[in-house]
Design a protein around this motif. Structure first.
Motif, PDB file in Angstrom:
ATOM      1  N   ILE A 199      50.603  73.500 -41.809  1.00 41.16           N
ATOM      2  CA  ILE A 199      51.864  73.016 -41.252  1.00 41.16           C
ATOM      3  C   ILE A 199      52.997  74.016 -41.504  1.00 41.16           C
ATOM      4  CG2 ILE A 199      53.589  71.152 -41.381  1.00 41.16           C
ATOM      5  CD1 ILE A 199      51.298  69.291 -42.250  1.00 41.16           C
ATOM      6  N   GLY A 200      53.803  74.228 -40.457  1.00 42.50           N
ATOM      7  CA  GLY A 200      55.044  74.966 -40.610  1.00 42.50           C
ATOM      8  C   GLY A 200      54.948  76.464 -40.460  1.00 42.50           C
ATOM      9  N   MET A 201      53.936  76.970 -39.757  1.00 42.93           N
ATOM     10  CA  MET A 201      53.804  78.427 -39.622  1.00 42.93           C
ATOM     11  C   MET A 201      54.604  78.950 -38.441  1.00 42.93           C
ATOM     12  SD  MET A 201      49.934  78.805 -38.125  1.00 42.93           S
ATOM     13  CE  MET A 201      49.334  77.628 -39.322  1.00 42.93           C
ATOM     14  N   ASP A 202      54.892  80.242 -38.466  1.00 38.85           N
ATOM     15  CA  ASP A 202      55.566  80.894 -37.353  1.00 38.85           C
ATOM     16  C   ASP A 202      54.614  80.990 -36.167  1.00 38.85           C
ATOM     17  OD1 ASP A 202      57.882  81.309 -38.842  1.00 38.85           O
ATOM     18  OD2 ASP A 202      57.154  83.219 -39.633  1.00 38.85           O
ATOM     19  N   PRO A 203      55.115  80.793 -34.940  1.00 38.02           N
ATOM     20  CA  PRO A 203      54.230  80.831 -33.769  1.00 38.02           C
ATOM     21  C   PRO A 203      53.534  82.168 -33.587  1.00 38.02           C
ATOM     22  CG  PRO A 203      56.558  80.749 -33.121  1.00 38.02           C
ATOM     23  CD  PRO A 203      56.505  80.460 -34.585  1.00 38.02           C
ATOM     24  N   GLU A 204      54.148  83.240 -34.089  1.00 38.16           N
ATOM     25  CA  GLU A 204      53.573  84.578 -33.892  1.00 38.16           C
ATOM     26  C   GLU A 204      52.255  84.776 -34.627  1.00 38.16           C
ATOM     27  OE1 GLU A 204      56.682  84.017 -34.894  1.00 38.16           O
ATOM     28  OE2 GLU A 204      57.803  84.497 -33.065  1.00 38.16           O
ATOM     29  N   VAL A 205      51.988  83.978 -35.646  1.00 39.18           N
ATOM     30  CA  VAL A 205      50.791  84.209 -36.461  1.00 39.18           C
ATOM     31  C   VAL A 205      49.674  83.220 -36.160  1.00 39.18           C
ATOM     32  CG1 VAL A 205      52.234  85.144 -38.304  1.00 39.18           C
ATOM     33  CG2 VAL A 205      51.480  82.760 -38.435  1.00 39.18           C
ATOM     34  N   VAL A 206      49.904  82.284 -35.242  1.00 43.06           N
ATOM     35  CA  VAL A 206      48.930  81.215 -34.998  1.00 43.06           C
ATOM     36  C   VAL A 206      47.568  81.766 -34.620  1.00 43.06           C
ATOM     37  CG1 VAL A 206      48.344  79.291 -33.475  1.00 43.06           C
ATOM     38  CG2 VAL A 206      50.637  79.455 -34.437  1.00 43.06           C
ATOM     39  N   ASP A 207      47.525  82.695 -33.660  1.00 39.55           N
ATOM     40  CA  ASP A 207      46.234  83.228 -33.210  1.00 39.55           C
ATOM     41  C   ASP A 207      45.505  83.967 -34.331  1.00 39.55           C
ATOM     42  OD1 ASP A 207      46.540  82.172 -30.712  1.00 39.55           O
ATOM     43  OD2 ASP A 207      47.180  84.040 -29.755  1.00 39.55           O
TER      44      ASP A 207
END
Length: 209
Positions: free
Chosen positions: A51-59
């Motif tokens: 929970i709560g991660m930056d969208p840039e690191v999702v992949d």
């Protein structure tokens, strides 16, 4: 999934039936530290939410957890829950883990009208709450009982008992027929509980039994 107001993301990788290994836990800890993910939470579905991660690191997170780039299909079977079962619990009557593994391997990729949850309990105490799952299965000494159309959300519904005293092969086949009938006749995004409320039980049973 995302919270656009705060620009952060939550992902829930597929921990199958709540079963983890030391290696899996080590990978989760490593990824969490590497990307400074602020919260891990065990969900009601026996999974771990990041929970709560930056969208840039999702992949990157998905890939480093061995999940490719994350889930591809928007609807279908979300998860299979299973209790420890006969091999690991003194109350167990049937092998819920083995049945769960088989059902997950056969059903996870099928297309369904809406998200669908399966709960498998090794005894009638129903630790995985089979009566309020879209498809619930629980064990007794004489075999499996299959329940369909349950829901535990804001508009809860107790599922309908479709058949009892089923063997492993028979309960798997019946589960497949239930999901097929639901898939062929439900409206788009209609959960099984709402589908069963407008479907006569005798019509459903006659179609799947």
């Amino acid at each position: 999934m995302s919270d656009q107001s705060r620009k952060n993301y939550t992902i829930i990788p597929g921990i199958k039936m709540g079963l983890v290994t030391p290696e899996r836990l080590e990978a989760i800890a490593q990824v969490t530290r590497k990307y400074a993910i602020p919260m891990l939470k065990i969900t009601s579905a026996q999974r771990i939410a990041f929970i709560g991660m930056d969208p840039e690191v999702v992949d990157q997170v998905w890939r480093e957890l061995g999940e490719g780039n994350g889930p591809k299909k928007p609807v279908g079977l979300h998860y299979v829950q299973a209790c420890p079962g006969i091999k690991n619990c003194k109350y167990g009557c049937q092998d819920s883990i083995a049945l769960g593994e088989t059902i997950q391997s056969r059903f996870m990729d099928i297309t369904l009208p809406a998200k669908t949850k399966i709960g498998i309990s090794g005894c009638s105490m129903n630790c995985t709450e089979s009566y309020i799952r879209d498809l619930g299965i629980f064990g007794k000494k004489k075999g499996w009982t299959l329940v369909f159309g349950g829901n535990g959300g804001g508009n809860p519904r107790i599922g309908d008992v479709i058949a009892e005293n089923l063997s492993d092969d028979n309960v798997i086949a019946l589960a497949q027929r239930c999901l097929q009938f639901y898939g062929d006749n439900a409206k788009k995004k209609e959960r099984t509980a709402r589908f069963m409320e407008r479907t006569k039980l005798n019509v459903f049973k006659n179609s799947v039994l």
